[in-house]
Design a protein around this motif. Structure first.
Motif, PDB file in Angstrom:
ATOM      1  N   GLU A 295      26.688  31.065  58.169  1.00  0.00           N
ATOM      2  CA  GLU A 295      25.991  29.788  58.303  1.00  0.00           C
ATOM      3  C   GLU A 295      26.959  28.694  58.771  1.00  0.00           C
ATOM      4  N   PRO A 296      26.508  27.780  59.629  1.00  0.00           N
ATOM      5  CA  PRO A 296      27.400  26.716  60.117  1.00  0.00           C
ATOM      6  C   PRO A 296      27.806  25.774  58.994  1.00  0.00           C
ATOM      7  N   LYS A 297      28.953  25.140  59.174  1.00  0.00           N
ATOM      8  CA  LYS A 297      29.443  24.187  58.186  1.00  0.00           C
ATOM      9  C   LYS A 297      28.572  22.939  58.163  1.00  0.00           C
ATOM     10  N   HIS A 298      27.996  22.606  59.303  1.00  0.00           N
ATOM     11  CA  HIS A 298      27.112  21.453  59.434  1.00  0.00           C
ATOM     12  C   HIS A 298      25.804  21.952  60.037  1.00  0.00           C
ATOM     13  N   PRO A 299      24.665  21.516  59.536  1.00  0.00           N
ATOM     14  CA  PRO A 299      23.393  22.058  60.025  1.00  0.00           C
ATOM     15  C   PRO A 299      23.017  21.641  61.438  1.00  0.00           C
ATOM     16  N   MET A 300      23.669  20.618  61.990  1.00  0.00           N
ATOM     17  CA  MET A 300      23.256  20.078  63.289  1.00  0.00           C
ATOM     18  C   MET A 300      24.302  20.221  64.384  1.00  0.00           C
ATOM     19  N   VAL A 301      25.514  20.613  64.024  1.00  0.00           N
ATOM     20  CA  VAL A 301      26.579  20.707  65.014  1.00  0.00           C
ATOM     21  C   VAL A 301      27.545  21.808  64.600  1.00  0.00           C
ATOM     22  N   SER A 302      28.105  22.494  65.592  1.00  0.00           N
ATOM     23  CA  SER A 302      29.036  23.574  65.279  1.00  0.00           C
ATOM     24  C   SER A 302      29.986  23.801  66.433  1.00  0.00           C
TER      25      SER A 302
ATOM     26  N   HIS B  69      33.461  17.966  56.113  1.00  0.00           N
ATOM     27  CA  HIS B  69      33.447  16.809  55.208  1.00  0.00           C
ATOM     28  C   HIS B  69      32.208  15.973  55.509  1.00  0.00           C
ATOM     29  N   ILE B  70      31.077  16.382  55.019  1.00  0.00           N
ATOM     30  CA  ILE B  70      29.823  15.707  55.334  1.00  0.00           C
ATOM     31  C   ILE B  70      29.584  14.546  54.373  1.00  0.00           C
ATOM     32  N   ASP B  71      29.634  13.335  54.925  1.00  0.00           N
ATOM     33  CA  ASP B  71      29.318  12.123  54.175  1.00  0.00           C
ATOM     34  C   ASP B  71      28.687  11.136  55.147  1.00  0.00           C
ATOM     35  N   HIS B  72      28.566   9.876  54.758  1.00  0.00           N
ATOM     36  CA  HIS B  72      27.867   8.929  55.620  1.00  0.00           C
ATOM     37  C   HIS B  72      28.690   8.522  56.843  1.00  0.00           C
ATOM     38  N   HIS B  73      29.965   8.940  56.917  1.00  0.00           N
ATOM     39  CA  HIS B  73      30.784   8.674  58.104  1.00  0.00           C
ATOM     40  C   HIS B  73      30.734   9.817  59.113  1.00  0.00           C
ATOM     41  N   THR B  74      30.325  10.989  58.666  1.00  0.00           N
ATOM     42  CA  THR B  74      30.476  12.209  59.463  1.00  0.00           C
ATOM     43  C   THR B  74      29.817  12.120  60.824  1.00  0.00           C
ATOM     44  N   GLN B  75      28.567  11.685  60.862  1.00  0.00           N
ATOM     45  CA  GLN B  75      27.846  11.686  62.130  1.00  0.00           C
ATOM     46  C   GLN B  75      28.526  10.796  63.162  1.00  0.00           C
ATOM     47  N   ASP B  76      28.892   9.581  62.762  1.00  0.00           N
ATOM     48  CA  ASP B  76      29.517   8.663  63.716  1.00  0.00           C
ATOM     49  C   ASP B  76      30.863   9.200  64.199  1.00  0.00           C
ATOM     50  N   ILE B  77      31.630   9.804  63.297  1.00  0.00           N
ATOM     51  CA  ILE B  77      32.938  10.337  63.690  1.00  0.00           C
ATOM     52  C   ILE B  77      32.770  11.492  64.676  1.00  0.00           C
ATOM     53  N   ILE B  78      31.852  12.405  64.374  1.00  0.00           N
ATOM     54  CA  ILE B  78      31.637  13.549  65.269  1.00  0.00           C
ATOM     55  C   ILE B  78      31.113  13.087  66.623  1.00  0.00           C
TER      56      ILE B  78
END
Length: 299
Positions: free
Chosen positions: A18-25, A151-160
């Motif tokens: 399974e991916p570490k993040h559900p939307m990006v890998s 490291h999924i938190d509220h910063h993750t999406q913007d950083i990625i």
């Protein structure tokens, strides 16, 4: 048509956990084994894919083209594009796939900006060939994205997404370099383009219709976006601007040297409606066709 709807589903088809993040890998191809599945005979997915491949063997069909991945290249595919894989003649080799779901960029500026990166609509035979240093830059970005997925938190999406945006801008720079450095091929393409557009207007275009970007790209075996980006780099103008320039020049010739009416000239150039021709002519010259004819003849 089969649909790969999620990043998790794609992981399963590649025999990956399974991916570490559900939307990006970020997928390491050397760790992937494509499952034998009917889905590869024709599928669409719901994510963007950036593929950096080295020493891979096999063919992928994307849209109307095929590409043989026997050299290191960077290629791009967008969601909802029909693809086919030939698993029986395929070795993954080394490299990486960055995949991110179309929903991952919703409500983010990249959702609109991504349409500016025309290479997502390039044909597979228009892939980007990277230098060693260019490849190093992109792998470093992929590594940062991969680490951030842990490291999924509220910063993750913007950083990625900031890293994806950076990768896409680097890719734009590298494509510009490729357009410029492949001189022999570039000169041949420019000559072929000029010949096609000149030949098209050498006879009456009435029977062929109004010249379009798609018609030229098809004749040159290029995708429309690739052709326009190539011309923009080498001439400062995209394909449509070149068409308009040639069309207006031909119109000026006919207005100056013949007694054809505006309607006859419009039809000769491929317009169905003379008013459309007159509107375009005035927009490009700030004069109506008959005003131009009168000015030329009075000078």
């Amino acid at each position: 048509m089969n649909t790969i709807a999620s990043v998790s589903a794609f992981h399963r088809l590649l025999s990956l956990p399974e991916p570490k993040h559900p939307m990006v890998s970020v997928i390491n191809l050397s760790e992937s084994i494509f499952l034998e599945d009917e889905i590869w005979k024709g599928f669409v997915n719901k994510f963007y894919c950036v593929a950096l491949k080295r020493d891979a063997k096999g063919k992928i069909r994307y849209g109307q083209g095929h590409y043989d991945y026997d050299k290191g290249v960077l290629s791009f595919t967008a969601p909802n594009q029909v693809q086919y894989l030939d698993l029986h003649n395929m070795e993954c080799g080394a490299g990486y796939l960055l995949i991110f779901h179309e929903d991952f960029i919703l409500k983010h500026p990249l959702a609109q900006k991504i349409f500016d990166f025309g290479f997502f609509s390039y044909a597979v035979n228009e892939a980007l060939h990277l230098s060693e240093q260019e490849e190093k830059y992109l792998i470093e970005i992929l590594d940062r994205i991969d680490k951030e997925c842990q490291h999924i938190d509220h910063h993750t999406q913007d950083i990625i997404l900031s890293q994806i945006d950076l990768l896409l801008h680097y890719s734009s720079r590298f494509y510009e370099r490729q357009f410029i450095t492949r001189k022999n091929n570039s000169h041949a393409l420019l000559a072929k383009f000029e010949k096609f557009i000149n030949d098209y207007y050498s006879d009456r275009a009435a029977d062929k219709g109004l010249l379009s970007v798609a018609m030229i790209a098809d004749a040159m075996n290029l995708s429309p976006n690739y052709l326009s980006d190539f011309l923009k780099i080498h001439t400062g103008r995209n394909t449509k601007e070149h068409i308009y320039e040639k069309l207006i020049n031909k119109a000026k010739e006919k207005l100056s040297a013949t007694e054809l009416s505006v309607s006859e000239i419009a039809y000769d150039l491929g317009f169905e409606h003379p008013q459309s021709f007159s509107t375009l002519f005035k927009k490009r010259t700030q004069m109506a066709p008959l005003e131009f004819r009168e000015k030329i003849r009075n000078n």
